[in-house]
Scaffold this motif. Structure first.
Motif, PDB file in Angstrom:
ATOM      1  N   ILE A   1      -2.637   8.894   8.034  1.00 50.39           N
ATOM      2  CA  ILE A   1      -2.432   7.447   7.946  1.00 50.39           C
ATOM      3  C   ILE A   1      -3.532   6.731   7.163  1.00 50.39           C
ATOM      4  CG2 ILE A   1      -2.333   5.335   9.313  1.00 50.39           C
ATOM      5  CD1 ILE A   1      -0.706   6.874  11.374  1.00 50.39           C
ATOM      6  N   PRO A   2      -4.841   6.956   7.432  1.00 52.65           N
ATOM      7  CA  PRO A   2      -5.878   6.198   6.690  1.00 52.65           C
ATOM      8  C   PRO A   2      -5.805   6.343   5.170  1.00 52.65           C
ATOM      9  CG  PRO A   2      -6.828   7.223   8.639  1.00 52.65           C
ATOM     10  CD  PRO A   2      -5.444   7.770   8.508  1.00 52.65           C
ATOM     11  N   PRO A   3      -5.731   7.573   4.605  1.00 53.75           N
ATOM     12  CA  PRO A   3      -5.610   7.661   3.147  1.00 53.75           C
ATOM     13  C   PRO A   3      -4.339   7.021   2.608  1.00 53.75           C
ATOM     14  CG  PRO A   3      -6.247   9.785   4.084  1.00 53.75           C
ATOM     15  CD  PRO A   3      -5.847   8.911   5.213  1.00 53.75           C
ATOM     16  N   LEU A   4      -3.238   7.150   3.362  1.00 55.72           N
ATOM     17  CA  LEU A   4      -1.982   6.566   2.923  1.00 55.72           C
ATOM     18  C   LEU A   4      -2.078   5.051   2.848  1.00 55.72           C
ATOM     19  CD1 LEU A   4       0.997   7.022   2.199  1.00 55.72           C
ATOM     20  CD2 LEU A   4       1.526   6.880   4.645  1.00 55.72           C
ATOM     21  N   VAL A   5      -2.706   4.448   3.852  1.00 57.16           N
ATOM     22  CA  VAL A   5      -2.876   2.993   3.867  1.00 57.16           C
ATOM     23  C   VAL A   5      -3.750   2.541   2.700  1.00 57.16           C
ATOM     24  CG1 VAL A   5      -3.877   1.068   5.157  1.00 57.16           C
ATOM     25  CG2 VAL A   5      -2.483   2.769   6.345  1.00 57.16           C
ATOM     26  N   MET A   6      -4.811   3.295   2.411  1.00 54.74           N
ATOM     27  CA  MET A   6      -5.687   2.931   1.293  1.00 54.74           C
ATOM     28  C   MET A   6      -4.938   2.943  -0.032  1.00 54.74           C
ATOM     29  SD  MET A   6      -9.440   4.560   2.007  1.00 54.74           S
ATOM     30  CE  MET A   6     -10.073   3.599   0.624  1.00 54.74           C
ATOM     31  N   PHE A   7      -4.134   3.963  -0.249  1.00 51.90           N
ATOM     32  CA  PHE A   7      -3.383   4.032  -1.502  1.00 51.90           C
ATOM     33  C   PHE A   7      -2.336   2.925  -1.591  1.00 51.90           C
ATOM     34  CE2 PHE A   7      -4.765   8.450  -2.520  1.00 51.90           C
ATOM     35  CZ  PHE A   7      -5.044   8.224  -3.857  1.00 51.90           C
ATOM     36  N   LEU A   8      -1.706   2.569  -0.485  1.00 50.40           N
ATOM     37  CA  LEU A   8      -0.697   1.521  -0.518  1.00 50.40           C
ATOM     38  C   LEU A   8      -1.311   0.158  -0.841  1.00 50.40           C
ATOM     39  CD1 LEU A   8       1.570   2.487   2.534  1.00 50.40           C
ATOM     40  CD2 LEU A   8       2.071   2.758   0.104  1.00 50.40           C
TER      41      LEU A   8
END
Length: 275
Positions: free
Chosen positions: A251-258
């Motif tokens: 979740i954390p890396p995905l949120v950063m990319f979004l």
């Protein structure tokens, strides 16, 4: 014809993206929602009974809350490593772009070597042991900075080429020294590429598995990626908890990319277009 070709190419790209990225993510989510028996079948089906909250609680409580400790360790590792990367890479990129000397070619060769030459694990461990930094967080931070510095320097150098030299000259005329010139005049202008480096390298460091495994062994030093071992054994794997763990650390890396997708593209392309 061209419009139709672009339409079908775009459709094909979307389908490939969905198959490669979205489908595996959905499989992770569905498996994390199942109980242990149903998750063990590893089928792409909707769970008969949603057990996501129970899986989350059990995954967080496993082995004396090791996942929470791992999140703290990974946060310290990521924030410190990326902060050092940004400052050092910006300074080196500025010097290489603005101060050409007879050593510039050799330094450029060293920077490119950092991208080409594969990492040597055993010699690195030997060096860390000699410095007394093996199995320590500062030692792993230095390793992460060393491996990510070359890519960051190239990005900063390309972007600094777009900054007018007249700003340097004006600051020097006003009496600014080298450090003041860099931190007060140049560095604030590097925000687009700095955001790119921060997001990209944060994801790389946060998702790193091999470096913590080799250079920071020990259960109390675990990072989030190493917690994947928690729910695997020789005889049984708790797939419901394993995929819940994977979901939490994805979740954390995905949120950063979004949130920073546009900034990443802008920082990657600005130097290439103007340089």
């Amino acid at each position: 014809m061209r419009t139709a070709t672009r339409y079908w190419l775009g459709t094909a790209a979307i389908v490939v993206f969905a198959v490669v990225f979205i489908v595996p993510f959905l499989f992770i989510v569905l498996t994390a929602m199942k109980d242990q028996q149903e998750a063990g079948q590893l089928e792409f089906t909707w769970p008969s009974q949603i057990a996501l909250l129970d899986n989350l609680r059990e995954a967080l409580q496993a082995r004396d809350y090791i996942l929470i400790i791992a999140f703290i360790n990974s946060t310290i590792l990521t924030v410190t490593s990326v902060a050092l990367m940004v400052v050092l890479a910006a300074m080196v990129g500025f010097v290489l772009q603005r101060r050409a000397t007879r050593w510039s070619g050799f330094i450029n060769f060293l920077v490119l070597s950092g991208l080409i030459i594969p990492p040597a694990v055993v010699p690195t461990i030997w060096v860390l042991q000699g410095l007394g930094l093996f199995r320590t967080m500062p030692g792993l931070i230095l390793v992460e900075v060393a491996y990510g510095l070359s890519f960051s320097i190239l990005l900063f150098r390309a972007f600094i080429a777009t900054v007018p030299r007249e700003l340097d000259e004006a600051a020097i005329i006003d009496g600014a020294g080298p450090l003041r010139l860099f931190f007060r005049v140049v560095f604030p202008l590097l925000r687009p590429v700095a955001v790119t480096v921060i997001v990209v390298q944060s994801v790389v460091v946060f998702n790193d598995f091999t470096h913590p495994l080799y250079f920071l062994p020990g259960e109390h030093n675990a990072t989030v990626q190493l917690t994947l071992y928690n729910f695997q054994s020789q005889y049984e794997t708790q797939y419901n908890l394993l995929f819940t763990n994977i979901l939490l650390i994805t979740i954390p890396p995905l949120v950063m990319f979004l949130f920073f997708n546009r900034q990443i593209v802008a920082g990657m392309t600005a130097g290439a277009i103007k340089g």
